[in-house]
Scaffold this active site. Structure first.
Site, PDB file in Angstrom:
ATOM      1  N   ASN A 182       0.804  -1.232   0.000  1.00 54.88           N
ATOM      2  CA  ASN A 182       0.000   0.000   0.000  1.00 54.88           C
ATOM      3  C   ASN A 182       0.833   1.276   0.000  1.00 54.88           C
ATOM      4  OD1 ASN A 182       0.702  -0.674   2.642  1.00 54.88           O
ATOM      5  ND2 ASN A 182      -1.034   0.415   3.496  1.00 54.88           N
ATOM      6  N   GLU A 229       3.853  -4.736  12.205  1.00 56.80           N
ATOM      7  CA  GLU A 229       2.844  -3.679  11.992  1.00 56.80           C
ATOM      8  C   GLU A 229       1.738  -4.333  11.180  1.00 56.80           C
ATOM      9  OE1 GLU A 229       3.191  -0.811  13.301  1.00 56.80           O
ATOM     10  OE2 GLU A 229       5.317  -0.488  13.617  1.00 56.80           O
ATOM     11  N   GLU A 243       7.595   1.047  16.223  1.00 52.98           N
ATOM     12  CA  GLU A 243       8.630   1.597  15.358  1.00 52.98           C
ATOM     13  C   GLU A 243       8.519   3.114  15.429  1.00 52.98           C
ATOM     14  OE1 GLU A 243       8.426  -0.315  11.512  1.00 52.98           O
ATOM     15  OE2 GLU A 243       8.871  -2.268  12.372  1.00 52.98           O
TER      16      GLU A 243
HETATM   17  P1  NAD Z   1       0.099  -9.394   3.250  1.00 49.23           P
HETATM   18  O1  NAD Z   1       0.202  -9.854   4.644  1.00 49.23           O
HETATM   19  O2  NAD Z   1      -0.767 -10.159   2.312  1.00 49.23           O
HETATM   20  O3  NAD Z   1       1.536  -9.354   2.548  1.00 49.23           O
HETATM   21  C1  NAD Z   1       2.593  -8.582   3.091  1.00 49.23           C
HETATM   22  C2  NAD Z   1       3.911  -9.203   2.687  1.00 49.23           C
HETATM   23  O4  NAD Z   1       4.051 -10.472   3.323  1.00 49.23           O
HETATM   24  C3  NAD Z   1       4.058  -9.450   1.199  1.00 49.23           C
HETATM   25  O5  NAD Z   1       5.366  -9.112   0.817  1.00 49.23           O
HETATM   26  C4  NAD Z   1       3.824 -10.952   1.079  1.00 49.23           C
HETATM   27  O6  NAD Z   1       4.428 -11.539  -0.037  1.00 49.23           O
HETATM   28  C5  NAD Z   1       4.449 -11.442   2.365  1.00 49.23           C
HETATM   29  N1  NAD Z   1       3.968 -12.744   2.839  1.00 49.23           N
HETATM   30  C6  NAD Z   1       2.732 -13.273   2.716  1.00 49.23           C
HETATM   31  N2  NAD Z   1       2.683 -14.484   3.337  1.00 49.23           N
HETATM   32  C7  NAD Z   1       3.914 -14.708   3.868  1.00 49.23           C
HETATM   33  C8  NAD Z   1       4.486 -15.777   4.618  1.00 49.23           C
HETATM   34  N3  NAD Z   1       3.789 -16.855   4.969  1.00 49.23           N
HETATM   35  N4  NAD Z   1       5.786 -15.679   4.982  1.00 49.23           N
HETATM   36  C9  NAD Z   1       6.509 -14.577   4.663  1.00 49.23           C
HETATM   37  N5  NAD Z   1       6.021 -13.540   3.945  1.00 49.23           N
HETATM   38  C10 NAD Z   1       4.733 -13.597   3.553  1.00 49.23           C
HETATM   39  O7  NAD Z   1      -0.343  -7.873   3.339  1.00 49.23           O
HETATM   40  P2  NAD Z   1      -0.700  -6.893   2.125  1.00 49.23           P
HETATM   41  O8  NAD Z   1      -1.973  -7.352   1.513  1.00 49.23           O
HETATM   42  O9  NAD Z   1       0.506  -6.714   1.280  1.00 49.23           O
HETATM   43  O10 NAD Z   1      -0.933  -5.513   2.907  1.00 49.23           O
HETATM   44  C11 NAD Z   1      -2.149  -5.120   3.436  1.00 49.23           C
HETATM   45  C12 NAD Z   1      -2.182  -5.383   4.932  1.00 49.23           C
HETATM   46  O11 NAD Z   1      -1.101  -4.709   5.558  1.00 49.23           O
HETATM   47  C13 NAD Z   1      -3.435  -4.850   5.611  1.00 49.23           C
HETATM   48  O12 NAD Z   1      -3.877  -5.769   6.560  1.00 49.23           O
HETATM   49  C14 NAD Z   1      -2.946  -3.582   6.302  1.00 49.23           C
HETATM   50  O13 NAD Z   1      -3.721  -3.172   7.405  1.00 49.23           O
HETATM   51  C15 NAD Z   1      -1.570  -3.990   6.692  1.00 49.23           C
HETATM   52  N6  NAD Z   1      -0.726  -2.815   6.910  1.00 49.23           N
HETATM   53  C16 NAD Z   1      -0.388  -2.490   8.193  1.00 49.23           C
HETATM   54  C17 NAD Z   1       0.392  -1.355   8.427  1.00 49.23           C
HETATM   55  C18 NAD Z   1       0.770  -0.945   9.830  1.00 49.23           C
HETATM   56  O14 NAD Z   1       1.654  -0.097   9.979  1.00 49.23           O
HETATM   57  N7  NAD Z   1       0.161  -1.502  10.868  1.00 49.23           N
HETATM   58  C19 NAD Z   1       0.821  -0.579   7.359  1.00 49.23           C
HETATM   59  C20 NAD Z   1       0.454  -0.939   6.074  1.00 49.23           C
HETATM   60  C21 NAD Z   1      -0.314  -2.076   5.856  1.00 49.23           C
END
Ligand code: NAD
Length: 486
Positions: free
Chosen positions: A155, A254, A467
């Site tokens: 995002n 996060e 962080e």
């Molecule tokens: P996601 O969890 O689907 O993917 C994030 C990353 O994790 C990607 O690079 C993905 O390839 C990797 N990944 C997925 N499964 C994995 C595994 N089993 N082992 C290792 N890596 C793995 O998240 P997304 O769809 O990319 O992002 C959206 C989510 O992120 C939403 O839930 C949002 O709220 C959250 N988010 C949180 C913050 C925060 O600061 N709290 C900031 C931005 C986004």
């Protein structure tokens, strides 16, 4: 079509596996890049390069020279600003008006902030008494963790990645970054910048790919990765926790949110409406801090819903490269389908659709993109899935409340705990309600406004650790206790 290589040991390299995947422009649906997919063997090469740099040129550099090099990264990004901007927009579809003032400048600033912070950091030292009267000095030293695995979402790709890489490198670590499979481009460009400004080979490595059975999982399982910092979904955080358990690695998480905004009748009405509009629909609702639950005090409820509806309908979908565009597409067809499934679910759960609720039809070259309408629901039960689950799209549910206590209870009735926004003209109430929120971050009469030196993170399913500022450096270092008998 562009080919995107991995970045390992200061070089752009194809994946050993020979596997690739396609990347599509979210605004048009057209394939724009072929990306090399790293598997365990590629990840191992990256980790070994990071280890050599850690124990070689990066570790050997005097602290202030490392930090000078990181200041060079700031300039390096700003010199190639337009390339970073174009790459980020092509991968995410976010409007140029947003990416040019938030994503790329903050991506650069993250290196400056943490380099400056690491330059001025002190540790504690206690002169001790000893029975023989000679005394001792007991002090703490910060030492880097080692090779840090950095796993990022799509995002805010450059911003969130550098938010981790900046402090990790400033603290003396080396990194292997796994950007999201949806948004691999700016992480790769950053590799070129690192080389151009003289960061030694192997300090910053990038492996592209997916999570389970691909680069992400291989990185978290690698025995030479000392710690994992991750931003993404809560369920992914749980999977990563299982992966790192055998090696007892520290994690910084996060994660997701289902954030509440509380609007009291004594608030500045126009500020509350425009702030809520921003907090619900910025970046097409794809910010972890977005408000998907809005609670409005009953006397102003109808007027507030009408004003929010007018604002949502005034958002301008269009070519992300046009300055007038205020709302881009969702990031992928898969995510568009997920958000559309919540549109259908909301109707099944009995929502009144105040506005939106549909996949959006766009003209011309945008017809194949992943567009949806900004959506406002009312009338859902508090235990409905649309009120409980993170949608991560341009949606919010607006519900009335009658008392401050009721508003607090409604806002806190979630497994998540990332942030909350409170809109009120009553100072005592602002303090009282802010203190009662079960979250990591509270905004009063604002949203997404923060000093980057302050702690950032969530409670419950929204994360582990903090962080920002010294809290980042705390995660990326071990504190070593040394006691010298004099
Ligand atoms: P996601 O969890 O689907 O993917 C994030 C990353 O994790 C990607 O690079 C993905 O390839 C990797 N990944 C997925 N499964 C994995 C595994 N089993 N082992 C290792 N890596 C793995 O998240 P997304 O769809 O990319 O992002 C959206 C989510 O992120 C939403 O839930 C949002 O709220 C959250 N988010 C949180 C913050 C925060 O600061 N709290 C900031 C931005 C986004």
């Amino acid at each position: 079509m562009k080919n995107l290589n991995l970045w390992i040991d200061g070089k752009s390299v194809p994946a050993l596996s020979g596997r690739t995947f396609l990347l599509h422009d979210p605004a048009t649906g057209v394939a724009i890049s072929q990306v090399q997919e790293a598997q365990a063997a590629d990840v191992d090469l990256a980790v070994q390069a990071a280890r050599r740099a850690l124990h070689g040129p990066w570790g050997a550099l005097p602290h202030h020279e490392r930090l000078d090099l990181l200041m060079g990264v700031v300039d390096g990004i700003m010199r190639r600003f337009d390339e970073f901007l174009a790459a980020e927009i092509a991968d995410t579809g976010k409007p140029v008006g947003l990416a040019s003032v938030v994503d790329i400048p903050r991506g650069a600033a993250n290196f400056r902030i943490f380099a400056e912070m690491a330059r001025n950091l002190s540790t504690e030292c206690f002169p001790m008494d000893t029975p023989d009267g000679a005394g001792a000095l007991n002090y703490a030293l910060r030492v880097p963790l080692g090779v840090v695995g950095v796993i990022c979402p799509w995002n805010l790709p450059l911003l969130l990645m550098t938010w981790k890489v900046g402090p990790a490198l400033a603290a003396g670590n080396t990194v292997v970054v796994k950007p999201s499979e949806e948004t691999p481009s700016t992480a790769t460009l950053l590799g070129e910048v690192m080389a151009q400004v003289g960061i030694p080979d192997g300090v910053y490595n990038v492996v592209h790919g997916f999570g389970p059975g691909s680069a992400g999982e291989a990185l978290t399982r690698h025995p030479d990765v000392a710690a994992v910092t991750f931003t993404g979904e809560s369920a992914t955080g749980a999977a990563i926790m299982r992966s790192v358990a055998d090696h007892v690695k520290p994690v910084s998480f996060e994660l997701g949110g289902k954030n509440a905004s509380i609007v009291f009748a004594d608030a500045d009405f126009d500020a509350a409406v425009s702030g809520t509009l921003r907090s619900a629909f910025s970046n097409c609702g794809q910010v972890c801090l977005c408000s998907e639950r809005v609670y409005v005090e009953r006397p102003i409820f109808d007027r507030f819903v009408a004003a929010l509806k007018a604002g949502a309908e005034g958002l301008r979908r269009g070519d992300p490269l046009e300055a007038e565009t205020t709302m881009g597409p969702l990031v992928s067809a898969q995510h568009r389908d997920k958000v559309a499934s919540y549109f259908a679910l909301a109707r099944e759960e009995g929502a009144t659709v105040v506005t939106g609720g549909q996949v959006a039809q766009m003209p011309g070259k945008l017809a194949g993109g992943y567009w949806v309408e900004p959506t406002i629901w009312t009338g859902l039960a508090e235990d409905s899935r649309c009120v409980k689950e993170e949608v991560f799209g341009p949606v919010c549910h607006v519900a009335p409340f009658d008392t401050e206590q009721e508003a607090i209870a409604l806002a806190n009735d979630t497994e998540y705990g990332l942030c909350a926004a409170i809109w009120t003209g009553n100072l005592a109430r602002a303090h009282r309600v802010a203190a009662a929120m079960d979250v990591g971050i509270v905004w009063v009469n604002s949203w997404f406004l923060r000093d980057l030196r302050t702690p950032f993170g969530g409670t419950g399913r929204s994360g582990i650790g903090r962080e920002g500022g010294v809290h980042s450096i705390d995660f990326y270092t071990e504190l070593k206790n040394i006691c010298i008998k004099l």
